[in-house]
Scaffold this motif. Structure first.
Motif, short mmCIF file in Angstrom:
data_model
loop_
_atom_site.label_atom_id
_atom_site.label_comp_id
_atom_site.label_asym_id
_atom_site.label_seq_id
_atom_site.Cartn_x
_atom_site.Cartn_y
_atom_site.Cartn_z
N VAL A 124 87.89 72.56 38.33
CA VAL A 124 86.87 72.81 39.36
C VAL A 124 87.49 72.84 40.74
O VAL A 124 88.60 72.35 40.96
CB VAL A 124 85.77 71.72 39.32
N ALA B 48 88.22 63.50 42.40
CA ALA B 48 86.97 64.12 42.86
C ALA B 48 86.93 64.23 44.38
O ALA B 48 86.49 65.25 44.93
CB ALA B 48 85.78 63.32 42.35
N LEU C 276 88.25 67.60 36.01
CA LEU C 276 87.32 66.49 35.90
C LEU C 276 86.57 66.60 34.57
O LEU C 276 86.36 67.71 34.08
CB LEU C 276 86.29 66.50 37.04
N ASP D 205 83.46 66.98 32.18
CA ASP D 205 82.24 67.75 32.45
C ASP D 205 81.07 66.86 32.86
O ASP D 205 80.29 67.21 33.75
CB ASP D 205 81.87 68.63 31.25
N ALA E 155 81.61 65.83 36.56
CA ALA E 155 81.47 66.92 37.53
C ALA E 155 80.05 67.50 37.58
O ALA E 155 79.68 68.13 38.58
CB ALA E 155 82.46 68.04 37.19
N TRP F 20 77.73 67.30 40.79
CA TRP F 20 78.24 68.10 41.92
C TRP F 20 78.08 69.60 41.64
O TRP F 20 77.77 70.37 42.55
CB TRP F 20 79.70 67.77 42.18
N MET G 216 80.50 71.75 43.74
CA MET G 216 81.71 72.09 42.98
C MET G 216 81.43 73.34 42.16
O MET G 216 80.27 73.61 41.80
CB MET G 216 82.13 70.95 42.04
#
Length: 396
Positions: free
Chosen positions: A255, A307, A319, A321, A324, A327, A333
């Motif tokens: 990401v 992050a 990161l 799933d 993340a 975000w 992200m």
């Protein structure tokens, strides 16, 4: 009754001449024992004074006060007297070695500089030699210090084995159980840990469960050193002295932050080669690379730090799933080529191969296995017999 007790003690000392003379700290018993060796110049009876609650070895006919005040006596008899306080000092020393110096250990142990320094000096005085060099030149073990480290590991392993065996002999599930896990495992819906902890506390309500967060490499080291009973994480280099069992899988996504130049590109405009040209942050224990010819721009040990770097808009990074997802949902992200650049990391629980396993440890493992079986059945995953997953393709 007292005469019978003194007689038994005297008989014991006759059969164990190597014990020598003992000085009492509190209550003491005096008795006379003649050497079994017959000689025309036979010495007078040896007076022995013993505290059967806590005996402190001293040399023959040595006065109690002079023993306590003479540092040379401490050096001479160090191998014969290890008590609870000495164990604590040795554990402090091992923590200093583990963290690579006094300053790092102070922060980890939440102790002041003077406390750590004074206790180390006390241990060195007790042993009779210097364990390490410290100062401007940095922390470095002496030759004797390295030998103490090796001996202490053996000692603590033996103590741990004894405690495990004693625990297994008790009817109830009591005592401490230390489990070390990687960060953010709690937010993974595939993780069986919350349910396993619930089941374990039902089966062992008197046990005290201690959970610590650490990196995978440190977790493996802690299991090897006996500092924790079970480790849970994604381990990419399996040690020969450890056993690894699959627990669940975690999907890793590449990401970038919303301010990154790649955040507005569509998948058709992206390629692994184009992505690899941008600064990338790797986890320090994995040494990830997006391409063989370009080193990561930075490293971080914990995913929280990864992050933060990604959210700055300056770095790409991996990161989980589930971590993340919030975000990504808020548009902070963006996932880059999930099919080509993403990968699956197996999570495992690890413990030592050798040594006895306490009933407490086995109970927690059984709870993990039970919940894992329920989750994998519900998800249709068939990896219960997989004990040593293959390597993970970090780079495409």
């Amino acid at each position: 009754m007292h005469e019978d007790r003194d007689s038994r003690h005297a008989d014991f000392l006759r059969s164990h001449p190597q014990i020598g003379c003992f000085q009492s700290k509190n209550t003491s018993i005096r008795t006379n024992v003649r050497s079994s060796h017959k000689d025309e110049n036979e010495s007078p009876p040896l007076q022995i004074k013993i505290d059967w609650r806590r005996a402190c070895p001293i040399s023959e006919h040595q006065d109690a006060k002079s023993c306590r005040g003479d540092p040379k006596m401490n050096q001479t008899n160090v191998g014969q007297k290890l008590f609870y306080k000495d164990f604590r000092l040795l554990r402090l020393f091992m923590e200093i070695v583990k963290h690579g110096g006094f300053a790092q250990a102070q922060a980890a142990l939440n102790l002041g500089q003077s406390t750590v320094s004074n206790q180390m000096s006390e241990l060195e005085q007790q042993l009779g030699f210097r364990l390490c060099h410290r100062g401007r030149g940095g922390f470095r073990l002496t030759e004797e210090g390295q030998q103490v480290v090796d001996a202490a590991r053996t000692l603590f392993d033996s103590v741990g084995s004894f405690e495990a065996r004693m625990s297994s002999l008790r009817d109830g599930l009591v005592g401490d159980l230390a489990v070390h896990v990687v960060d953010h495992v709690s937010s993974n819906p595939a993780s069986p840990l919350p349910d396993a902890i619930d089941l374990f506390t039902q089966k062992a309500p008197e046990a005290r469960l201690r959970i610590y967060v650490d990196t995978p490499d440190n977790i493996e080291l802690s299991v090897l050193n006996g500092e924790c009973d079970i480790g849970i994480g994604s381990f990419f280099h399996h040690g020969a002295s450890l056993r690894y069992d699959w627990l669940f899988d975690e999907r890793q996504l590449l990401v970038c932050g919303a301010r990154h130049p790649l955040s507005t590109r569509s998948d058709t405009e992206l390629s692994p080669d184009a992505i690899s040209r941008y600064p990338f942050i790797s986890r320090s224990y994995l040494r990830q690379q997006l391409s063989d010819d370009k080193e990561p721009a930075s490293f971080a040990a914990h995913m929280e730090a990864v992050a933060l770097m990604i959210l700055s808009g300056r770095y790409l990074g991996y990161l989980p799933d589930h971590l993340a997802e919030p975000w990504i949902r808020r548009g902070e992200m963006v996932v880059l080529l999930p099919e080509d650049m993403g990968y699956t990391a197996p999570f495992e629980f690890v413990r030592r191969v050798d040594g006895p396993r306490s009933t407490l440890v086995q109970t927690f493992i059984d709870c993990l296995a039970s919940v894992r079986r329920q989750k994998t059945t519900a998800l249709g995953v068939s990896k219960l017999d997989q004990k040593d997953p293959g390597g993970i393709a970090i780079c495409p």
